[in-house]
Design an enzyme around this catalytic site. Structure first.
Site, mmCIF file in Angstrom:
data_model
loop_
_atom_site.group_PDB
_atom_site.id
_atom_site.type_symbol
_atom_site.label_atom_id
_atom_site.label_comp_id
_atom_site.label_asym_id
_atom_site.label_seq_id
_atom_site.Cartn_x
_atom_site.Cartn_y
_atom_site.Cartn_z
ATOM 1 N N GLU A 162 40.027 -11.212 134.555
ATOM 2 C CA GLU A 162 39.259 -10.107 134.615
ATOM 3 C C GLU A 162 38.210 -10.130 135.875
ATOM 4 O OE1 GLU A 162 39.053 -7.005 132.963
ATOM 5 O OE2 GLU A 162 37.653 -6.957 134.543
ATOM 6 N N LYS A 221 42.304 -15.939 140.431
ATOM 7 C CA LYS A 221 40.856 -15.753 139.756
ATOM 8 C C LYS A 221 40.033 -16.859 140.115
ATOM 9 C CE LYS A 221 37.682 -14.557 137.040
ATOM 10 N NZ LYS A 221 36.853 -13.588 137.293
ATOM 11 N N CYS A 277 30.269 -18.084 135.038
ATOM 12 C CA CYS A 277 31.653 -18.168 135.678
ATOM 13 C C CYS A 277 31.632 -19.080 137.106
ATOM 14 C CB CYS A 277 32.308 -16.832 136.000
ATOM 15 S SG CYS A 277 32.625 -15.849 134.491
HETATM 16 N N1 LIG Z 1 31.463 -13.286 131.236
HETATM 17 C C1 LIG Z 1 32.080 -12.827 132.411
HETATM 18 O O1 LIG Z 1 31.383 -11.901 133.217
HETATM 19 C C2 LIG Z 1 33.419 -12.941 132.774
HETATM 20 C C3 LIG Z 1 34.009 -12.384 133.650
HETATM 21 C C4 LIG Z 1 35.590 -12.354 133.833
HETATM 22 C C5 LIG Z 1 36.320 -13.590 133.152
HETATM 23 N N2 LIG Z 1 35.542 -14.270 132.319
HETATM 24 C C6 LIG Z 1 36.176 -15.127 131.456
HETATM 25 O O2 LIG Z 1 36.356 -14.593 130.155
HETATM 26 C C7 LIG Z 1 36.531 -15.819 129.118
HETATM 27 C C8 LIG Z 1 35.637 -15.136 128.029
HETATM 28 O O3 LIG Z 1 34.318 -15.193 128.736
HETATM 29 P P1 LIG Z 1 33.085 -14.308 127.697
HETATM 30 O O4 LIG Z 1 31.885 -14.615 128.750
HETATM 31 O O5 LIG Z 1 33.505 -13.404 127.321
HETATM 32 O O6 LIG Z 1 33.005 -15.552 126.676
HETATM 33 P P2 LIG Z 1 31.993 -15.491 125.378
HETATM 34 O O7 LIG Z 1 31.641 -16.664 125.108
HETATM 35 O O8 LIG Z 1 30.890 -14.352 125.564
HETATM 36 O O9 LIG Z 1 33.168 -14.841 124.455
HETATM 37 C C9 LIG Z 1 34.147 -15.557 123.749
HETATM 38 C C10 LIG Z 1 34.324 -15.294 122.356
HETATM 39 O O10 LIG Z 1 35.481 -15.836 121.831
HETATM 40 C C11 LIG Z 1 35.483 -16.311 120.615
HETATM 41 N N3 LIG Z 1 36.466 -17.222 120.133
HETATM 42 C C12 LIG Z 1 36.611 -18.518 120.431
HETATM 43 N N4 LIG Z 1 37.767 -19.147 119.942
HETATM 44 C C13 LIG Z 1 38.334 -18.131 119.051
HETATM 45 C C14 LIG Z 1 39.619 -18.076 118.334
HETATM 46 N N5 LIG Z 1 40.364 -19.236 118.170
HETATM 47 N N6 LIG Z 1 39.599 -16.862 117.604
HETATM 48 C C15 LIG Z 1 38.918 -15.900 117.583
HETATM 49 N N7 LIG Z 1 37.748 -15.890 118.335
HETATM 50 C C16 LIG Z 1 37.665 -17.055 119.159
HETATM 51 C C17 LIG Z 1 34.112 -16.659 120.478
HETATM 52 O O11 LIG Z 1 33.421 -16.904 118.946
HETATM 53 C C18 LIG Z 1 33.207 -15.943 121.428
HETATM 54 O O12 LIG Z 1 32.504 -14.986 120.887
HETATM 55 C C19 LIG Z 1 36.153 -17.102 130.035
HETATM 56 O O13 LIG Z 1 37.544 -17.544 130.092
HETATM 57 C C20 LIG Z 1 35.663 -16.396 131.095
HETATM 58 O O14 LIG Z 1 35.610 -17.606 132.231
HETATM 59 C C21 LIG Z 1 34.143 -13.986 132.122
HETATM 60 O O1 LIG Z 2 24.173 -11.914 147.355
HETATM 61 C C1 LIG Z 2 24.049 -12.535 146.218
HETATM 62 C C2 LIG Z 2 25.308 -12.278 144.882
HETATM 63 C C3 LIG Z 2 25.137 -12.790 143.841
HETATM 64 N N1 LIG Z 2 24.184 -13.822 143.521
HETATM 65 C C4 LIG Z 2 23.974 -14.440 142.256
HETATM 66 O O2 LIG Z 2 25.263 -14.897 141.983
HETATM 67 C C5 LIG Z 2 25.396 -15.033 140.367
HETATM 68 C C6 LIG Z 2 26.616 -14.136 140.143
HETATM 69 O O3 LIG Z 2 26.655 -12.813 140.170
HETATM 70 P P1 LIG Z 2 27.757 -11.867 140.183
HETATM 71 O O4 LIG Z 2 28.760 -12.368 140.825
HETATM 72 O O5 LIG Z 2 27.278 -10.491 140.516
HETATM 73 O O6 LIG Z 2 27.799 -11.838 138.483
HETATM 74 P P2 LIG Z 2 28.949 -12.486 137.623
HETATM 75 O O7 LIG Z 2 29.024 -11.726 136.202
HETATM 76 O O8 LIG Z 2 28.725 -14.078 137.235
HETATM 77 O O9 LIG Z 2 30.374 -12.171 138.193
HETATM 78 C C7 LIG Z 2 31.271 -13.093 138.671
HETATM 79 O O10 LIG Z 2 31.880 -13.870 137.979
HETATM 80 C C8 LIG Z 2 32.701 -13.216 137.067
HETATM 81 C C9 LIG Z 2 33.466 -14.034 136.232
HETATM 82 O O11 LIG Z 2 34.578 -14.627 136.378
HETATM 83 C C10 LIG Z 2 33.680 -12.320 137.861
HETATM 84 O O12 LIG Z 2 34.577 -11.595 137.049
HETATM 85 C C11 LIG Z 2 32.949 -11.455 138.946
HETATM 86 O O13 LIG Z 2 33.980 -10.976 139.691
HETATM 87 C C12 LIG Z 2 31.974 -12.358 139.748
HETATM 88 O O14 LIG Z 2 31.437 -11.478 140.565
HETATM 89 C C13 LIG Z 2 24.202 -14.544 139.943
HETATM 90 O O15 LIG Z 2 23.123 -15.528 139.716
HETATM 91 C C14 LIG Z 2 23.591 -13.610 141.059
HETATM 92 O O16 LIG Z 2 21.944 -13.534 141.106
HETATM 93 C C15 LIG Z 2 23.257 -14.027 144.628
HETATM 94 O O17 LIG Z 2 22.351 -15.087 144.344
HETATM 95 N N2 LIG Z 2 23.241 -13.521 145.744
#
Ligand SMILES: NC(=O)c1ccc[n+]([C@@H]2O[C@H](COP(=O)([O-])OP(=O)(O)OC[C@H]3O[C@@H](n4cnc5c(N)ncnc54)[C@H](O)[C@@H]3O)[C@@H](O)[C@H]2O)c1
Ligand SMILES: O=c1ccn([C@@H]2O[C@H](COP(=O)(O)OP(=O)(O)O[C@H]3O[C@H](CO)[C@@H](O)[C@H](O)[C@H]3O)[C@@H](O)[C@H]2O)c(=O)[nH]1
Length: 463
Positions: A162, A221, A277
């Site tokens: 994602e 990723k 992340c």
């Molecule tokens: N947060 C982001 O912006 C983002 C974006 C892209 C990818 N990711 C990736 O996606 C994944 C999830 O991230 P998130 O931010 O949603 O995490 P999160 O901690 O918000 O959510 C994960 C959830 O999974 C649940 N869980 C864990 N083990 C479980 C199990 N065995 N059965 C059922 N539920 C279970 C937890 O209770 C928790 O609520 C990570 O690998 C992260 O790196 C996060």
């Molecule tokens: O010019 C910039 C851009 C971002 N940030 C900082 O960088 C961090 C991450 O920002 P951003 O990337 O926008 O948010 P995330 O939700 O952490 O998203 C990143 O991490 C996710 C989890 O993997 C990915 O899915 C996204 O593509 C990737 O952008 C934050 O603290 C921002 O304030 C800066 O300081 N300067």
């Protein structure tokens, strides 16, 4: 293959919004999001949709539209797995805090638990989709666990990382730059890839759906996050040089960003990147490179983190130095605690580390953030284990009103770039502060000239 029932394990910042959007765009597919965390599931089911546990602009409307129709949130994990044709694994994969790889490798214990649970309860063939961010080659581990069920159920493993960013998750999901799907390159693998492509193709143009082998998808990723974070560390490194040379980082960013090969995005100098992340994924990349003996590769990417730690520390030190080398007993107002605007997520937020450093120097901090709860802020500080829970409660005051946060403060520090901060009555804030009144703009969002005309002493990043 026609998918009619999807299960997503993990109702967090990714599982919740991603599945809400799939349910919205595919009303004929039943989407069930499961989690072990009962309180989180209860919040997703709260009759008042504004109380869902993830704050994202536009998300509550989508949940209101689909919830109860074809979008369900439940703790009945086994049932949802059993019924589904396709299972997304969207659980947390944080940095390990123990054992081999402590502090760098991704902790895959929740991923393995999911695989074992899927293996245990499945009675029909399934496509298992890695939605979590995972080290390259994790799919082979999943395959190994799922292969040994002994009940003749066939599994296909896909990688579908994602790329949503928090704060813009809904837009990113509705109009993604690309969707990436990796799978086995044999006939069955290609069939599974096609099944997932057909879901996204309901709203994403086909040319934006990229398909690759599993390993390229997993590694892409980590690579995307490493490149994005590297841009932030690069601009932040130069912000320090600007402060010594009278160059201005905003002007430098504009000058280089207009080169179409560089591009204008992700060039905002800041107090340092945060979020769940960037740090974890780069550390994971560093760990993987080292595990193959690629020390130069590992060192290269590790520098992005070293630079980010330096930037956070540098910001805190600048506050201390400017306040005549002591912040002991001085009130410092923090505007913002979230790691970026438009989210209630605080994981790895720079604010936590800046606060910790100032508290070490015995400052008193008053925090205002429009979306983060006091409980969350205290939990973030307590997690560092630098001082007792009672000391954190004593030294940090969380308030609901930004003007109250700034009342009688020696300095205001901007930690998050919330839009509302720009529109405050800064004259009123100035009048209520101790003099000289300092502002440390960690996001370069305020009008420096206007603040200086009011009488503030302003420190911005990179100018
Ligand atoms: N947060 C982001 O912006 C983002 C974006 C892209 C990818 N990711 C990736 O996606 C994944 C999830 O991230 P998130 O931010 O949603 O995490 P999160 O901690 O918000 O959510 C994960 C959830 O999974 C649940 N869980 C864990 N083990 C479980 C199990 N065995 N059965 C059922 N539920 C279970 C937890 O209770 C928790 O609520 C990570 O690998 C992260 O790196 C996060
Ligand atoms: O010019 C910039 C851009 C971002 N940030 C900082 O960088 C961090 C991450 O920002 P951003 O990337 O926008 O948010 P995330 O939700 O952490 O998203 C990143 O991490 C996710 C989890 O993997 C990915 O899915 C996204 O593509 C990737 O952008 C934050 O603290 C921002 O304030 C800066 O300081 N300067």
């Amino acid at each position: 293959m026609n998918i009619t029932k999807i299960c997503c394990i993990g109702a967090g910042y990714v599982g919740g919004p991603t599945m809400a959007v799939i349910a919205k765009q595919c009303p004929d597919i039943q989407v069930t999001v499961v989690d072990l965390n009962e309180s989180r599931i209860n919040k997703w089911n709260d009759p008042n949709v504004e109380n869902i546990p993830v704050y994202e602009p536009g998300l509550s409307g989508i949940v209101a539209e689909a919830r109860g129709r074809n979008l369900f949130f439940t703790t009945e994990v086994d049932r949802a797995i059993k019924e589904a044709d396709m299972i997304f694994i969207s659980v947390n994969t944080p940095t390990k805090t123990y054992g081999a790889g402590k502090g760098q490798a991704a902790d895959l214990k929740w991923i393995e638990l999911c695989a074992r649970q899927i293996a245990r309860v499945s009675t029909s063939d399934k496509i298992v989709v890695e939605k979590s961010t995972l080290p390259v080659r994790t799919a082979s581990t999943l395959k190994d666990i799922l292969k040994h069920t002994g009940n003749n159920v066939k599994f296909q493993i896909l990688s579908n990382p994602e790329f949503l960013a928090e704060g813009t998750a809904v837009d990113d999901l509705l109009t993604p730059d690309r969707v990436l799907i990796g799978g086995d390159q044999d006939a069955e693998g290609k069939q599974a890839i096609e099944a997932l492509v057909n879901i996204y193709a309901r709203w994403v143009p086909k040319e934006r759906i990229l398909t690759t082998n599993v390993w390229s998808s997993e590694l892409s990723k980590l690579t995307a996050n490493a490149f994005l974070a590297q841009r932030v560390s690069s601009i932040n490194a130069l912000s320090e040089l600007c402060e010594f040379t009278e160059a201005n980082i905003g002007e430098v960013a504009r000058a280089i960003g207009t080169d179409s090969r560089i591009g204008p995005k992700f060039l905002k100098a800041s107090v340092g990147f945060g979020g769940s992340c960037f740090q974890k994924d780069i550390l994971n990349l560093v760990y993987i490179a080292r595990s193959y003996g690629l020390n130069e590769v590992a060192d290269y990417w590790e520098q992005v983190i070293i630079m980010n730690d330096h930037q956070k520390r540098r910001f805190a030190n600048k506050i201390i130095k400017t306040l005549y080398n002591t912040v002991n007993g001085k009130k410092i107002a923090f505007l913002g605690w979230a790691f970026k605007k438009d989210t209630n997520d605080t994981r790895e937020s720079a604010a936590i580390y800046v606060a910790d450093h100032l508290l070490y120097e015995q400052a008193k901090i008053a925090v205002y953030d429009p979306k983060v709860s006091a409980d969350q802020m205290y939990a973030d500080l307590d997690y560092l284990n630098t001082r007792t829970v009672e000391e954190n409660q004593l030294l940090v005051d969380v308030v609901q009103d930004p003007y109250e946060a700034c009342q009688d403060a020696h300095a205001v520090a901007i930690l998050t770039e919330w839009d509302e901060f720009k529109d405050y009555d800064w004259q009123k804030i100035y009048d209520a502060m101790l003099k000289p009144a300092h502002i440390f703009d960690g996001r370069n969002i305020l009008d420096k000239g206007q603040l200086e005309r009011i009488g503030f002493k302003v420190s911005a990043i990179g100018s």
